[in-house]
Design a protein around this motif. Structure first.
Motif, PDB file in Angstrom:
ATOM      1  N   UNK A 228      -6.781 -31.017  47.713  1.00  0.00           N
ATOM      2  CA  UNK A 228      -5.450 -31.610  47.854  1.00  0.00           C
ATOM      3  C   UNK A 228      -5.176 -32.119  49.246  1.00  0.00           C
ATOM      4  N   UNK A 229      -4.379 -31.386  49.995  1.00  0.00           N
ATOM      5  CA  UNK A 229      -3.919 -31.808  51.314  1.00  0.00           C
ATOM      6  C   UNK A 229      -5.071 -32.003  52.296  1.00  0.00           C
TER       7      UNK A 229
ATOM      8  N   UNK B 248       2.039 -42.068  70.880  1.00  0.00           N
ATOM      9  CA  UNK B 248       1.018 -42.001  69.848  1.00  0.00           C
ATOM     10  C   UNK B 248       1.111 -40.658  69.153  1.00  0.00           C
ATOM     11  N   UNK B 249       1.185 -40.673  67.839  1.00  0.00           N
ATOM     12  CA  UNK B 249       1.269 -39.444  67.074  1.00  0.00           C
ATOM     13  C   UNK B 249      -0.134 -38.992  66.722  1.00  0.00           C
ATOM     14  N   UNK B 250      -0.357 -37.712  66.804  1.00  0.00           N
ATOM     15  CA  UNK B 250      -1.679 -37.179  66.493  1.00  0.00           C
ATOM     16  C   UNK B 250      -1.550 -35.950  65.622  1.00  0.00           C
ATOM     17  N   UNK B 251      -2.489 -35.774  64.708  1.00  0.00           N
ATOM     18  CA  UNK B 251      -2.448 -34.615  63.839  1.00  0.00           C
ATOM     19  C   UNK B 251      -3.819 -33.980  63.717  1.00  0.00           C
ATOM     20  N   UNK B 252      -3.835 -32.674  63.583  1.00  0.00           N
ATOM     21  CA  UNK B 252      -5.090 -31.957  63.378  1.00  0.00           C
ATOM     22  C   UNK B 252      -4.886 -31.006  62.220  1.00  0.00           C
ATOM     23  N   UNK B 253      -5.734 -31.110  61.210  1.00  0.00           N
ATOM     24  CA  UNK B 253      -5.580 -30.274  60.037  1.00  0.00           C
ATOM     25  C   UNK B 253      -6.752 -29.336  59.889  1.00  0.00           C
ATOM     26  N   UNK B 254      -6.446 -28.082  59.671  1.00  0.00           N
ATOM     27  CA  UNK B 254      -7.462 -27.098  59.375  1.00  0.00           C
ATOM     28  C   UNK B 254      -7.022 -26.330  58.135  1.00  0.00           C
ATOM     29  N   UNK B 255      -7.899 -26.263  57.155  1.00  0.00           N
ATOM     30  CA  UNK B 255      -7.597 -25.582  55.899  1.00  0.00           C
ATOM     31  C   UNK B 255      -6.436 -26.283  55.207  1.00  0.00           C
TER      32      UNK B 255
ATOM     33  N   UNK C 196      11.497 -37.121  60.690  1.00  0.00           N
ATOM     34  CA  UNK C 196      10.169 -37.696  60.480  1.00  0.00           C
ATOM     35  C   UNK C 196       9.357 -36.851  59.507  1.00  0.00           C
ATOM     36  N   UNK C 197       9.458 -35.549  59.628  1.00  0.00           N
ATOM     37  CA  UNK C 197       8.710 -34.639  58.760  1.00  0.00           C
ATOM     38  C   UNK C 197       9.082 -34.843  57.292  1.00  0.00           C
ATOM     39  N   UNK C 198      10.365 -34.995  57.002  1.00  0.00           N
ATOM     40  CA  UNK C 198      10.801 -35.211  55.626  1.00  0.00           C
ATOM     41  C   UNK C 198      10.226 -36.508  55.060  1.00  0.00           C
ATOM     42  N   UNK C 199      10.202 -37.548  55.879  1.00  0.00           N
ATOM     43  CA  UNK C 199       9.665 -38.821  55.407  1.00  0.00           C
ATOM     44  C   UNK C 199       8.153 -38.716  55.184  1.00  0.00           C
ATOM     45  N   UNK C 200       7.475 -37.988  56.046  1.00  0.00           N
ATOM     46  CA  UNK C 200       6.042 -37.764  55.867  1.00  0.00           C
ATOM     47  C   UNK C 200       5.765 -37.014  54.564  1.00  0.00           C
ATOM     48  N   UNK C 201       6.536 -35.990  54.286  1.00  0.00           N
ATOM     49  CA  UNK C 201       6.343 -35.194  53.073  1.00  0.00           C
ATOM     50  C   UNK C 201       6.588 -36.025  51.817  1.00  0.00           C
TER      51      UNK C 201
ATOM     52  N   UNK D  15      -7.807 -43.471  58.867  1.00  0.00           N
ATOM     53  CA  UNK D  15      -7.285 -44.661  58.197  1.00  0.00           C
ATOM     54  C   UNK D  15      -6.096 -44.314  57.314  1.00  0.00           C
ATOM     55  N   UNK D  16      -6.209 -43.205  56.587  1.00  0.00           N
ATOM     56  CA  UNK D  16      -5.115 -42.789  55.709  1.00  0.00           C
ATOM     57  C   UNK D  16      -3.878 -42.421  56.513  1.00  0.00           C
ATOM     58  N   UNK D  17      -4.059 -41.652  57.592  1.00  0.00           N
ATOM     59  CA  UNK D  17      -2.923 -41.212  58.397  1.00  0.00           C
ATOM     60  C   UNK D  17      -2.219 -42.389  59.054  1.00  0.00           C
ATOM     61  N   UNK D  18      -2.999 -43.396  59.473  1.00  0.00           N
ATOM     62  CA  UNK D  18      -2.397 -44.595  60.063  1.00  0.00           C
ATOM     63  C   UNK D  18      -1.503 -45.306  59.056  1.00  0.00           C
ATOM     64  N   UNK D  19      -2.002 -45.471  57.831  1.00  0.00           N
ATOM     65  CA  UNK D  19      -1.217 -46.110  56.776  1.00  0.00           C
ATOM     66  C   UNK D  19       0.016 -45.271  56.439  1.00  0.00           C
ATOM     67  N   UNK D  20      -0.160 -43.952  56.456  1.00  0.00           N
ATOM     68  CA  UNK D  20       0.947 -43.048  56.132  1.00  0.00           C
ATOM     69  C   UNK D  20       2.085 -43.193  57.136  1.00  0.00           C
TER      70      UNK D  20
END
Length: 208
Positions: A135-136, A1-8, A82-87, A143-148
């Motif tokens: 922006x980011x 399972x991929x997980x992300x945490x964004x700050x700023x 994976x990072x390139x495809x995400x970007x 929901x957005x990250x799952x679709x991404x």
């Protein structure tokens, strides 16, 4: 399972514990029997042997070889691809220019447990609407990250230049696998690794 945490304006993404024990689980590289994984591992081991036996006093060459060892680790290649495809998908869905993004790939081995810790950091390198003013930051919803990630998985599987793109083979003197401008390559200002050590086939083989 991929997980992300964004700050700023930063988003760190890694793999968290999951019930998946087969490919696509916590250790997608370690659990894979893919020939592409074996090839990358073989190249990485050869470079590591060269570094171990390095006797030249030229510290610059030694440092370059050390970076080659790090960047050819199949875990690094997996995350970098994976990072390139995400970007690329973030650019489409957010409207943020690809040159406004930056990346960092982390892959470190615990000397005591022999296990790897790895992940990617995606950040905005621009000011204004592409950076600190929104922006980011506004995109990071479950929901957005799952679709991404679903879009990324689909993009990893195929490329408009296939079968030419997917048939690219890696070797010791050519450390680029299946990647081209239609699927993986980014602008030089965005990729910190000169678009090297990318391989769609490696990621595809470890997907569930």
């Amino acid at each position: 399972a991929l997980a992300g945490k964004l700050e700023h304006t930063e988003d760190f993404i890694d793999i968290v514990e999951s019930e998946i024990k087969d490919k696509g689980g916590l250790n997608p590289i370690d659990n894979s029997s893919s020939e592409n994984v074996k090839t990358w591992t073989s190249i990485n081991n050869k470079l590591d042997d060269m570094l171990t036996n390095f006797t030249d006093d030229d510290e610059v060459k030694k440092d370059e070889l050390s970076q080659e060892v790090s960047h050819t680790n199949p875990r690094f290649v997996w995350w970098h691809t994976l990072c390139h495809k995400l970007l690329l998908n973030l650019t489409v869905d957010s409207g943020i220019s690809i040159v406004s993004f930056g990346e960092r790939v982390y892959c470190k081995k615990n000397k005591r447990t022999k296990e790897y810790a790895s992940g990617i950091l995606i950040y905005s390198s621009a000011t204004g609407s592409d950076g600190t003013l929104g922006g980011l930051v506004s995109l990071v919803e479950k929901e957005f990250m799952t679709k991404l990630f679903k879009k990324c998985a689909q993009g990893i599987i195929s490329c408009s230049n296939d079968p030419v793109c997917s048939e690219k083979k890696i070797e010791l003197t050519k450390k680029e696998g299946a990647c081209c401008h239609a699927c993986e390559l980014l602008s030089e200002t965005t990729c910190n690794y000169q678009n090297r050590c990318l391989d769609r086939n490696l990621v595809r083989d470890t997907m569930p």
